[in-house]
Design a protein around this motif. Structure first.
Motif, mmCIF file in Angstrom:
data_model
loop_
_atom_site.group_PDB
_atom_site.id
_atom_site.type_symbol
_atom_site.label_atom_id
_atom_site.label_comp_id
_atom_site.label_asym_id
_atom_site.label_seq_id
_atom_site.Cartn_x
_atom_site.Cartn_y
_atom_site.Cartn_z
ATOM 1 N N THR A 51 0.926 -1.440 0.080
ATOM 2 C CA THR A 51 -0.150 0.290 -0.007
ATOM 3 C C THR A 51 1.104 0.982 -0.101
ATOM 4 O OG1 THR A 51 -0.640 0.188 2.121
ATOM 5 C CG2 THR A 51 -1.814 -1.147 1.286
ATOM 6 N N ASP A 52 1.969 1.542 -0.002
ATOM 7 C CA ASP A 52 3.550 2.647 -0.091
ATOM 8 C C ASP A 52 3.577 2.823 -1.567
ATOM 9 O OD1 ASP A 52 5.103 4.172 0.076
ATOM 10 O OD2 ASP A 52 5.743 3.311 1.473
ATOM 11 N N PRO A 53 2.788 4.104 -1.749
ATOM 12 C CA PRO A 53 2.706 4.323 -2.656
ATOM 13 C C PRO A 53 4.011 4.619 -3.912
ATOM 14 C CG PRO A 53 2.292 6.452 -1.791
ATOM 15 C CD PRO A 53 2.319 5.086 -0.976
ATOM 16 N N ARG A 54 4.925 4.641 -2.775
ATOM 17 C CA ARG A 54 6.614 4.883 -3.345
ATOM 18 C C ARG A 54 7.330 3.728 -3.688
ATOM 19 N NH1 ARG A 54 9.081 6.578 2.201
ATOM 20 N NH2 ARG A 54 7.677 4.737 3.538
ATOM 21 N N ILE A 55 6.679 2.848 -2.812
ATOM 22 C CA ILE A 55 6.822 1.133 -3.702
ATOM 23 C C ILE A 55 6.475 0.751 -4.758
ATOM 24 C CG2 ILE A 55 6.481 -1.370 -3.309
ATOM 25 C CD1 ILE A 55 7.447 -0.692 -0.191
ATOM 26 N N ALA A 56 5.361 1.353 -4.646
ATOM 27 C CA ALA A 56 4.184 1.751 -6.303
ATOM 28 C C ALA A 56 4.731 2.366 -7.686
ATOM 29 C CB ALA A 56 3.179 1.425 -6.127
ATOM 30 N N ALA A 57 5.230 3.208 -6.826
ATOM 31 C CA ALA A 57 6.356 3.784 -8.299
ATOM 32 C C ALA A 57 7.858 3.304 -8.775
ATOM 33 C CB ALA A 57 6.359 5.274 -7.459
ATOM 34 N N ALA A 58 8.296 3.402 -7.798
ATOM 35 C CA ALA A 58 9.763 2.400 -8.478
ATOM 36 C C ALA A 58 9.360 0.928 -8.650
ATOM 37 C CB ALA A 58 9.731 1.868 -6.581
ATOM 38 N N HIS A 59 8.653 0.264 -8.515
ATOM 39 C CA HIS A 59 8.087 -1.025 -9.182
ATOM 40 C C HIS A 59 7.566 -0.441 -10.273
ATOM 41 C CE1 HIS A 59 5.284 -4.865 -10.019
ATOM 42 N NE2 HIS A 59 6.567 -5.080 -10.406
ATOM 43 N N ALA A 60 7.046 0.126 -10.760
ATOM 44 C CA ALA A 60 6.077 0.496 -11.569
ATOM 45 C C ALA A 60 7.368 0.876 -12.887
ATOM 46 C CB ALA A 60 5.307 1.256 -12.085
ATOM 47 N N GLN A 61 8.189 1.282 -12.552
ATOM 48 C CA GLN A 61 9.650 2.265 -13.555
ATOM 49 C C GLN A 61 10.180 1.108 -13.328
ATOM 50 O OE1 GLN A 61 12.230 4.573 -10.427
ATOM 51 N NE2 GLN A 61 13.115 5.427 -12.349
ATOM 52 N N LEU A 62 10.528 0.031 -12.597
ATOM 53 C CA LEU A 62 11.228 -1.093 -12.847
ATOM 54 C C LEU A 62 10.806 -1.807 -13.785
ATOM 55 C CD1 LEU A 62 12.610 -2.321 -8.891
ATOM 56 C CD2 LEU A 62 14.086 -1.165 -11.251
ATOM 57 N N ILE A 63 9.700 -2.033 -14.175
ATOM 58 C CA ILE A 63 8.601 -2.814 -15.107
ATOM 59 C C ILE A 63 8.799 -1.982 -16.131
ATOM 60 C CG2 ILE A 63 6.445 -3.843 -15.111
ATOM 61 C CD1 ILE A 63 7.632 -5.812 -13.598
ATOM 62 N N GLU A 64 9.257 -0.828 -16.692
ATOM 63 C CA GLU A 64 8.944 -0.493 -16.975
ATOM 64 C C GLU A 64 10.779 -0.302 -17.951
ATOM 65 O OE1 GLU A 64 7.920 2.313 -20.773
ATOM 66 O OE2 GLU A 64 6.732 0.886 -19.533
ATOM 67 N N THR A 65 11.406 -0.359 -17.669
ATOM 68 C CA THR A 65 13.118 -0.750 -17.389
ATOM 69 C C THR A 65 13.158 -1.833 -18.279
ATOM 70 O OG1 THR A 65 13.788 1.063 -16.165
ATOM 71 C CG2 THR A 65 15.524 -0.408 -16.886
ATOM 72 N N LEU A 66 12.036 -2.788 -17.473
ATOM 73 C CA LEU A 66 12.462 -4.463 -17.548
ATOM 74 C C LEU A 66 12.037 -4.393 -19.263
ATOM 75 C CD1 LEU A 66 13.338 -7.149 -17.686
ATOM 76 C CD2 LEU A 66 10.910 -8.239 -16.325
ATOM 77 N N HIS A 67 10.675 -4.146 -19.522
ATOM 78 C CA HIS A 67 9.794 -3.749 -21.005
ATOM 79 C C HIS A 67 10.631 -3.412 -22.430
ATOM 80 C CE1 HIS A 67 7.390 -3.632 -23.137
ATOM 81 N NE2 HIS A 67 6.449 -2.216 -23.913
ATOM 82 N N ARG A 68 11.334 -2.320 -21.782
ATOM 83 C CA ARG A 68 11.978 -1.625 -22.669
ATOM 84 C C ARG A 68 13.085 -2.577 -23.622
ATOM 85 N NH1 ARG A 68 11.975 5.063 -21.794
ATOM 86 N NH2 ARG A 68 9.942 5.530 -21.649
ATOM 87 N N TYR A 69 13.984 -2.685 -21.964
ATOM 88 C CA TYR A 69 14.569 -4.241 -22.392
ATOM 89 C C TYR A 69 14.622 -5.512 -23.101
ATOM 90 C CZ TYR A 69 17.588 -7.601 -21.011
ATOM 91 O OH TYR A 69 18.760 -9.169 -21.643
ATOM 92 N N THR A 70 13.578 -5.473 -23.145
ATOM 93 C CA THR A 70 12.523 -6.871 -23.428
ATOM 94 C C THR A 70 12.452 -7.055 -25.173
ATOM 95 O OG1 THR A 70 12.042 -7.472 -21.789
ATOM 96 C CG2 THR A 70 10.240 -8.532 -23.362
ATOM 97 N N LEU A 71 11.445 -5.174 -25.653
ATOM 98 C CA LEU A 71 11.871 -4.971 -26.854
ATOM 99 C C LEU A 71 12.780 -5.060 -27.864
ATOM 100 C CD1 LEU A 71 9.512 -1.527 -25.911
ATOM 101 C CD2 LEU A 71 9.221 -3.902 -27.576
ATOM 102 N N ARG A 72 13.825 -4.696 -26.549
ATOM 103 C CA ARG A 72 15.285 -4.408 -27.419
ATOM 104 C C ARG A 72 15.770 -5.696 -28.055
ATOM 105 N NH1 ARG A 72 16.002 0.105 -24.474
ATOM 106 N NH2 ARG A 72 16.057 2.098 -25.726
ATOM 107 N N GLU A 73 15.566 -6.528 -27.107
ATOM 108 C CA GLU A 73 16.094 -8.401 -27.063
ATOM 109 C C GLU A 73 15.358 -8.501 -27.870
ATOM 110 O OE1 GLU A 73 18.592 -9.825 -25.516
ATOM 111 O OE2 GLU A 73 19.636 -8.191 -25.618
ATOM 112 N N GLN A 74 13.146 -8.480 -27.797
ATOM 113 C CA GLN A 74 13.084 -9.221 -29.197
ATOM 114 C C GLN A 74 13.871 -9.336 -30.801
ATOM 115 O OE1 GLN A 74 9.310 -7.424 -28.699
ATOM 116 N NE2 GLN A 74 8.660 -8.669 -27.490
ATOM 117 N N LEU A 75 14.603 -7.842 -30.792
ATOM 118 C CA LEU A 75 15.187 -7.930 -32.113
ATOM 119 C C LEU A 75 16.530 -8.956 -32.114
ATOM 120 C CD1 LEU A 75 14.416 -4.390 -33.346
ATOM 121 C CD2 LEU A 75 13.035 -6.382 -33.233
#
Length: 563
Positions: A51-75
């Motif tokens: 329920t900590d909004p800071r954890i939610a923000a940090a988690h979302a940032q990590l997921i977005e970083t992982l998503h962009r890494y995945t997009l590059r790795e797909q190619l």
């Protein structure tokens, strides 16, 4: 294993990743990667329950970083599939890969003849369960940004090497934007013959003689996302328009189809009528004018909803923002003023246009010609009638009706020699470019005001020391800023407010030099202290919060000012 032991293990694993792995450890690496994926899913599930909004923000940032890494790795993975000939793997080896029982100590077996899959795209679509178009898009993107394959199976550098460097090395840049730019630029190039042994480098040039790829790289270096995307889209659209010969559709109002008891009309406009339509639509959506409120109220379902919208449009006068200017009236964009001369009907029709027998079931015969039509087409005549109705040409009509307003900006050198009409072009407040014919017509019909700029793009001949900005000041401020000055903001002109850079209550004067364009949301943000406005060289700059701009560099919106 406790959570502390897990953290220590992962820390040790991170350190070990800096070294080289033994060649025979590939199978073990796959197991570690699969375990990390399982761990990631479990960790994400746990973090989502916090329920900590800071954890939610940090988690979302990590997921977005992982998503962009995945997009590059797909190619990257697509190129690995292509270079290793994965589409030729035998059924037995593919079944083992699917079930995770592959013996990687033995060499792979590949079909020597016809295989199940035609090529890498076909394999990726079926084995990875992708849409066929998505699989082909990944292969093509990989050739543009990762590597290309020659006829002997070897790989060579990608076609767009500069965009490829951005794609692979810039972790902060959204890879999807780079890939879209690469696809767009490739459409301007001849078909690559790399597989036939003749790799082609990019050759498409801008009108200035520079490669389109170089321009795209420069635009992608823009730090603010909305500005970056807008500039890149405008650049690509201009290049497509310059290279493509299109037949402009006929202007007019066309009955397209009938669905049930509804008629569907198609409206095609050009020239200054485009600006009239955009002004009408924008003012209809504008809650700051009575006509805009009326148009919005007509769409609501109940009186309570209408009253609620009025309450939202008239916030309480309890802060410094509301002391700058009334929010519910704007002399520059107010539809309550008398109609401008160009919007009035100089020769109101007093005689009926139709004779008996020209109506059938209440529908006018569109082919009937009347005196004064000349060579005007039926569709254009309908369009003119619609615009005349929107302009409220009947002086006795007291209803709150939107009156489209047109303001154009003309460069001084375009007016220097009126004999050379090819240079007489202009830009409307909604960003539409008008040609010589439309510009000349508006100059003859409209009221002309001038704003003179100094060497630093500062208006010099408008400005008065009073509390509220005059129309001349607003025109001067808008002519300079072209819109909200907050980087990335795309608010339309009808939604703008005019802010004292040095606040009125702090002793600031009311002049065009001390004023700036802001949308309502960012105007509130300035007064609330969420954004910082500073003046540099006579121009107002915005400093975004540290979490959006860690470097705290003052900037201005470039979407409206870069042609």
């Amino acid at each position: 294993m406790s959570i502390h032991q897990l953290a220590a293990t992962l820390a040790a694993l991170r350190i070990s990743l800096t070294g080289n792995f033994p060649r025979g450890a590939t199978a073990l690496l796959l197991e570690i990667m699969a375990a990390c994926c399982t761990l990631l899913l479990r960790l994400s599930h746990t973090l989502r329950t916090s329920t900590d909004p800071r954890i939610a923000a940090a988690h979302a940032q990590l997921i977005e970083t992982l998503h962009r890494y995945t997009l590059r790795e797909q190619l990257h993975s697509i190129i690995a599939l292509e270079s290793t000939g994965a589409h030729l793997i035998t059924d037995e080896d593919l079944a083992a890969v699917r079930t995770g029982t592959t013996d990687f100590s033995t060499p792979a077996h590949q079909h020597s003849g016809r295989a199940h899959y035609l090529n890498t795209a076909d394999f990726a679509a079926k084995f990875l369960d992708l849409n066929a178009h998505e699989a082909m898009r990944r292969v093509n993107d990989a050739h543009l940004l990762i590597a290309r394959r020659a006829i002997d199976g070897s790989t060579m550098p990608p076609r767009l090497t500069k965009l490829a460097d951005l794609y692979t090395s810039s972790a902060d840049l959204d890879p999807r934007m780079v890939a879209r730019a690469a696809r767009a630029l490739d459409s301007f190039e001849p078909t690559d013959t790399c597989f036939e042994g003749l790799p082609l480098a990019p050759t498409a040039l801008h009108s200035d003689g520079q490669l389109l790829e170089d321009h795209a790289v420069q635009l992608l270096a823009e730090p603010e996302r909305n500005t970056r995307e807008s500039l890149l889209n405008n650049f690509i659209s201009a290049e497509r328009k310059a290279r493509k010969k299109t037949t402009a559709p006929e202007c007019g109002l066309f009955l397209q189809s009938q669905v049930g008891d509804r008629d569907i009309w198609k409206l095609v406009v050009a020239g200054d009528q485009r600006e009239e339509m955009r002004s009408h639509a924008a003012q209809s959506d504008n809650p700051r004018t009575d006509a805009g409120k009326s148009a919005r109220a007509d769409q609501s379902g109940s009186p309570d909803e209408t009253q609620a919208s009025k309450d939202q449009d008239h916030p309480a006068d309890d802060g410094p923002l509301n002391s700058d200017a009334p929010l519910n009236s704007d002399a520059l964009f107010n539809s309550n003023d008398p109609m401008p001369p160009w919007a009035q009907d100089p020769t109101p029709e007093t005689q009926p246009l139709l004779k008996e027998g020209e109506q059938n079931a209440g529908f006018v015969n569109p082919s009937a010609q009347v005196p004064g039509d000349g060579n005007i087409s039926v569709a254009q005549r309908r369009l003119n009638a619609l615009l005349a109705a929107m302009k409220n040409s009947n002086p006795s009509n007291t209803a709150k009706t939107v009156t489209p307003k047109i303001a154009i900006h003309i460069k001084l050198d375009a007016l220097a020699d009126l004999k050379n009409l090819d240079k007489l072009t202009s830009v409307t407040e909604h960003g539409l470019k008008l040609g010589p014919a439309d510009t000349g017509q508006l100059i003859c019909q409209g009221d002309i005001y001038r704003v003179i700029f100094g060497p630093n793009s500062q208006p010099l001949d408008v400005g008065r020391s009073q509390r509220f900005f005059t129309e001349a000041m607003k025109r001067a401020i808008y002519a300079r800023d072209k819109g909200c000055i907050v980087p990335g903001c795309t608010a339309p002109v009808e939604m703008l407010e005019y802010h004292h850079n040095n606040w009125w209550e702090n002793g600031g004067c009311t002049s065009s030099a001390n004023g700036s364009c802001l949308c309502r949301a960012h105007h509130h943000a300035i007064h609330a202290g969420l954004l910082t406005l500073s003046t540099i060289g006579g121009l107002a700059y915005i400093t975004l919060p540290k979490h959006l701009d860690p470097l705290q560099i003052p900037a201005r919106n470039r979407i409206h000012t870069v042609s």
